[in-house]
Design a protein around this motif. Sequence first.
Motif, PDB file in Angstrom:
ATOM      1  N   LYS A  24       0.733  -1.272   0.028  1.00 12.20           N
ATOM      2  CA  LYS A  24       0.035   0.073  -0.028  1.00 12.20           C
ATOM      3  C   LYS A  24       0.819   1.144   0.178  1.00 12.20           C
ATOM      4  CE  LYS A  24      -3.761  -1.765   2.537  1.00 12.20           C
ATOM      5  NZ  LYS A  24      -4.810  -1.642   3.721  1.00 12.20           N
ATOM      6  N   ASN A  29      -1.678  -2.243  -5.794  1.00 17.50           N
ATOM      7  CA  ASN A  29      -2.732  -2.802  -5.194  1.00 17.50           C
ATOM      8  C   ASN A  29      -2.739  -4.309  -5.265  1.00 17.50           C
ATOM      9  OD1 ASN A  29      -5.608  -2.999  -4.501  1.00 17.50           O
ATOM     10  ND2 ASN A  29      -6.171  -3.285  -6.774  1.00 17.50           N
ATOM     11  N   ASP A 119     -11.025  -6.965 -11.679  1.00 16.99           N
ATOM     12  CA  ASP A 119      -9.762  -6.730 -11.293  1.00 16.99           C
ATOM     13  C   ASP A 119      -8.691  -7.760 -11.715  1.00 16.99           C
ATOM     14  OD1 ASP A 119      -7.118  -5.557 -10.638  1.00 16.99           O
ATOM     15  OD2 ASP A 119      -7.541  -6.212  -8.347  1.00 16.99           O
TER      16      ASP A 119
END
Length: 288
Positions: A24, A29, A119
């Motif tokens: 992070k 991600n 994603d």
Amino acid sequence: MFKAEIDGIEMELEEKISILDAAKKAKINIPTLCYEEGLSIYGGCRLCVVEIEGEELLKPACATEIEDGMKIKTHSKKVRELRKNLFELIIATHNIDCQLNCLTCSRASNCELKEIAEDIGVSKMRLDPIKRGESIDNSSYAIIREPEKCISCNRCIRKCEEVQGIGIFTTANRGPETVVTTFKNRGMGNVECTNCGQCILSCPTGALHELYQKDIVLDLLNDESKHVVVQTAPAVRVAISEPFSNQAGDISTGQLVTALKRLDFDAVFDTNFAADLTIMEEGTELIE
Ligand code: SF4
Ligand code: SF4
Ligand code: FES
């Protein structure tokens, strides 16, 4: 101070933190499902797996500390393949009616499963879904539980226990048969639930959601023989600010009252004064 590398980005770190937190910091991600900031680490979904140079097994980023000299890959082929397989197994335990293309689900507009599917590139369900035949729990006047949509992320268990200090959820059975359920598998209306709604905020699927009450309220407002009053809790004037296009944390009492009057409530009451008294009472108890 020690050094590590994530996806080729060299990092200097001062303290031992998880690989997830380090990623992070590097603005990388890593998808997560059972992880939630502020709750203890469960490490059950394994969706956050990463590859560490020199280690054969992939490790969960949320449950593994970053160490001096580590070289980590968060999106290598091996990682992406395992992540997809794990995700497909997870959604196979999720109600087939959903198909990641939900129309009626309470989470249709903000489903974490759909976000993750997009994603990591999962667009269809390859595995036959496991139907457990569990019925919807309508026993609470505020919270509906749909166990078939549960993916056993365990977040509701930790939220209710660690944040609310109640602990009405638990797990039952073992191994692949493990399910998340309530204390003694009682309905939500028959346990010590305070209806705070925190577990709903944590649930990444539509397994926990509020009871839809709009029609009941609108029917009452349309009934001219009824004098309909509304009473708002102090927190609502802040929580509603963003939907009113104000900044998060703004106090929007005026807009809230105007909106309620426009909806045709005959009277709008405010719990502010009583809430102040409660806080004074609690503060006094604490000091004593
Ligand atoms: S609504 Fe009930 S079950 Fe959910 S966190 Fe609050 S007390 Fe626990
Ligand atoms: S009910 Fe929701 S939060 Fe609880 S384990 Fe199932 S999916 Fe996770
Ligand atoms: S998010 Fe790390 S194991 Fe689930």
